[in-house]
Structures are given as C-alpha cells and as structure tokens.
Design an enzyme around this catalytic site. Structure first.
Site, PDB file in Angstrom:
ATOM      1  N   LEU A  86       0.834  -1.200   0.000  1.00 40.04           N
ATOM      2  CA  LEU A  86       0.000   0.000   0.000  1.00 40.04           C
ATOM      3  C   LEU A  86       0.869   1.250   0.000  1.00 40.04           C
ATOM      4  O   LEU A  86       0.510   2.266  -0.613  1.00 40.04           O
ATOM      5  CB  LEU A  86      -0.943   0.013   1.198  1.00 40.04           C
ATOM      6  CG  LEU A  86      -1.894   1.210   1.217  1.00 40.04           C
ATOM      7  CD1 LEU A  86      -2.884   1.128   0.065  1.00 40.04           C
ATOM      8  CD2 LEU A  86      -2.627   1.319   2.542  1.00 40.04           C
ATOM      9  N   TYR A  87       2.015   1.197   0.683  1.00 37.16           N
ATOM     10  CA  TYR A  87       2.935   2.333   0.641  1.00 37.16           C
ATOM     11  C   TYR A  87       3.254   2.699  -0.802  1.00 37.16           C
ATOM     12  O   TYR A  87       3.138   3.858  -1.221  1.00 37.16           O
ATOM     13  CB  TYR A  87       4.216   2.004   1.402  1.00 37.16           C
ATOM     14  CG  TYR A  87       5.363   2.937   1.102  1.00 37.16           C
ATOM     15  CD1 TYR A  87       5.318   4.266   1.519  1.00 37.16           C
ATOM     16  CD2 TYR A  87       6.476   2.514   0.383  1.00 37.16           C
ATOM     17  CE1 TYR A  87       6.360   5.145   1.230  1.00 37.16           C
ATOM     18  CE2 TYR A  87       7.513   3.379   0.098  1.00 37.16           C
ATOM     19  CZ  TYR A  87       7.456   4.690   0.520  1.00 37.16           C
ATOM     20  OH  TYR A  87       8.481   5.554   0.226  1.00 37.16           O
ATOM     21  N   ALA A  88       3.648   1.709  -1.589  1.00 37.33           N
ATOM     22  CA  ALA A  88       3.982   1.960  -2.993  1.00 37.33           C
ATOM     23  C   ALA A  88       2.760   2.439  -3.767  1.00 37.33           C
ATOM     24  O   ALA A  88       2.868   3.315  -4.639  1.00 37.33           O
ATOM     25  CB  ALA A  88       4.551   0.687  -3.621  1.00 37.33           C
TER      26      ALA A  88
END
Length: 336
Positions: free
Chosen positions: A152-154
């Site tokens: 999700l960060y990416a």
C-alpha cells in the site's frame, strides 16, 4: 532571499535537503508534524540543528490541516516546494493502512492545492522505486512499468504520480516526481535496514536477514539523493513536444510533468551490504536468516539516464564509503 517550502524537514531526507538549501542561501520553511512513527528525539535533534540557521523557519503542522498550511503559504509565499513528507515503510503499511492514505494521499492533495492557489514555480515530490513492484525488466526505467506495486505504501506513491499528472494537465503546474532507490546514510530512520544492522552488530544481537539474503538493492547514498533533488528543482518540469497519446510515455506528458529515477545504478547483493556494515563496525554479525516478507521486492536497479541527461549528475557513492559514513555518525550520535 528566495524562499522554499520543504515538507518532511524533520525526516531523514528532508533534513539533508533543508541543510543543503540553507547552505545554498535559501530561506527554508520546514514543515513537519514530527509524528511518533519512530523515535521523536531523532527528529527533534534534526530540527535543533536546522534552527541554528537564522534562515530556517519551523512550521510544526500536519499536511492534512489544509487551512493551516494555506495560512503558512500566505505568510511566507515560497516560490518553490520540495515535498518529502510521507508515512514511510513497506511493512508498517500492512498494519496501519489508513496512516498512508491520510499522510500520503490527503497530505499530497494539500500540496497540489497549494501549488494551484499560490505562485509556485515548481513542485518536486518524492516517489519511490517501490512503485515498480512486480517489474523484472532491469534496469528499471520510468519509461515503462511501475503499474504493479505490491504494498500500500507503494500504491499511495503511485497515486501521487497520477494526482500530479492531473494537476499538471489541468492547471499547467510544473510537477516532477522522483523515484528514490533505497536511500541510506547519516541520520537515517531507525526502521531502515542499515540502522537495524548497525545497532544489532554493535550490540552483539542477532541480525534478521530476509529472504535468506537473496535480495539485490540499488543502495543510494543520501548526499547523492540530495544533489539530484536540488538539481532537478532548478529545472521545472516541461511539456514533452514529442509526447503522443497513441504511444504514451509514462515518464513525461503533453503537460509539464516528469518522472525521474534517482539511484546509484549499481545493484548490490544484500550480503555485500551486510559485509560492509560488519567492516565499518569492526565486528561480525550474528546472522539470522528469515523468509521473504510481504511487500518486499527481490531486486531493484535504477536506470538514471534521464537524470544524467537533465542535470549532468549521476549518483556514484560506493556502498562501502556510504556505510562507513553512517556507522561513524551512529557511533557519534549514540556515543557508542
């Protein structure tokens, strides 16, 4: 004196960027909420160092507080924004996904709205090599791929790139995204590999090495990252006259929008990195081999030809030199 807004100025990369800009003669407005994601004292130490310069102004704000950020823009009228504030970390995004949407998506929208409503000549923002996700065609190029992130960060960083393009198209705001490749160096975050490796080795504690050490990273020293950021910031994104929607280049556009990689362009095996830390610490690690963690990619390798062509600069710091600089800082800062 020219004024610039640097978000995330109490963070690892933001701190180094702010220091460089102050040396270059800018008045730096440093915006950071000093979140407790990791040891706040490390962040406070960075802020204290910045505040020794009379041309640094601290703004302890959250980017989600749009009205407060707008008030800051009205007061100081920065001509340029370098946006480095974010909720970092791949693994933490599995546990606290909302934090990433709040900081990385809502916070970035505030930056875009600032650029829309105030006279900003260029916005440079941090993306990440993690957007390449499942891509295996090396070296990784902004002209292809980047559409299959696996954390999700990416995904939030990929969302930033899409949001930036829409604002560049609609409002003709020059927006440049920089995909950083595994940044390391002095003042690094405690959740980063080099910090963990150094702490474990110096304390004689086991060192967790994921995927049994079978990973490759394009480790990039923070000074090289800063040099790339500063040079790109002086070159506002422009339209690509050869761009066409029939064969769309994802790294440029008919709008003033650009994407660049910043990496050392030298893939390094993880075990070489561990050995460099051992040498710098003067001790062998107690190696604890672990399986691959969710969200981790196996290999990164940056194609930086565009960066070189645009700025005349290519990162070049050898891993052994950069690791030694970090360990020296760690020993001094923590009195080890």
């Amino acid at each position: 004196m020219r004024t610039i807004l640097v978000t995330g100025s109490a963070g690892f990369i933001g701190y180094h960027v702010a220091q460089r800009l102050l040396r270059d003669g800018w008045h730096v407005i440093g915006l950071d909420c000093v979140s407790p994601y990791y040891d706040p004292e490390l962040k406070e130490a960075r802020v204290r160092n910045l505040k020794t310069n009379n041309h640094f102004t601290e703004a302890r704000l959250s980017l989600e507080d749009r009205e407060a950020v707008f008030a800051l823009m009205r007061e100081h009228a920065p001509e340029r924004i370098i946006h480095l504030a974010a909720q970092p970390g791949v693994r933490y995004s599995l546990d606290e996904p909302q934090a990433y949407v709040d900081a990385n998506v809502t916070g970035f929208l505030t930056i875009l709205e600032c650029a829309r409503h105030f006279s900003v000549d260029h916005v440079v923002y941090a993306s990440t090599s993690s957007v390449y996700g499942l891509d295996e065609d090396m070296p990784l190029s902004p002209h292809r791929g980047g559409n299959h992130p696996i954390s999700l960060y990416a995904a939030t960083k990929k969302a930033n790139e899409a949001m930036a393009h829409s604002y560049a198209h609609l409002f003709k705001i020059p927006l440049t995204g920089l995909r950083f490749f595994t940044v390391y160096g002095p003042w690094a975050r405690p959740d980063m590999a080099l910090f963990k490796f150094t702490r474990a080795i110096l304390k004689g504690e086991p060192l967790d090495i994921y995927n049994n050490g079978q990973m490759v990273r394009d480790f990039t020293f923070v000074d090289d990252i800063v040099e790339g950021i500063v040079r790109i910031a002086d070159r506002p994104a422009t339209t690509n006259p050869d761009w066409t929607g029939k064969t769309p280049d994802p790294a440029s556009s008919a709008a003033p929008y650009r994407i660049y990689n910043i990496g050392n362009s030298e893939p390094v095996e993880l075990m070489r990195y561990v050995e460099a830390v051992e040498k710098a610490c003067g001790k062998k690690a107690i190696r604890n081999f672990m399986p691959l963690q969710p969200g981790d990619v196996l290999k990164t390798w940056a194609d930086v030809d565009d960066l070189s062509a645009a700025t005349g600069f290519r990162p070049k710091t050898a891993v052994e030199d950069g690791v030694q600089a970090f360990v020296d800082w760690y020993r001094d800062f923590y009195d080890v």
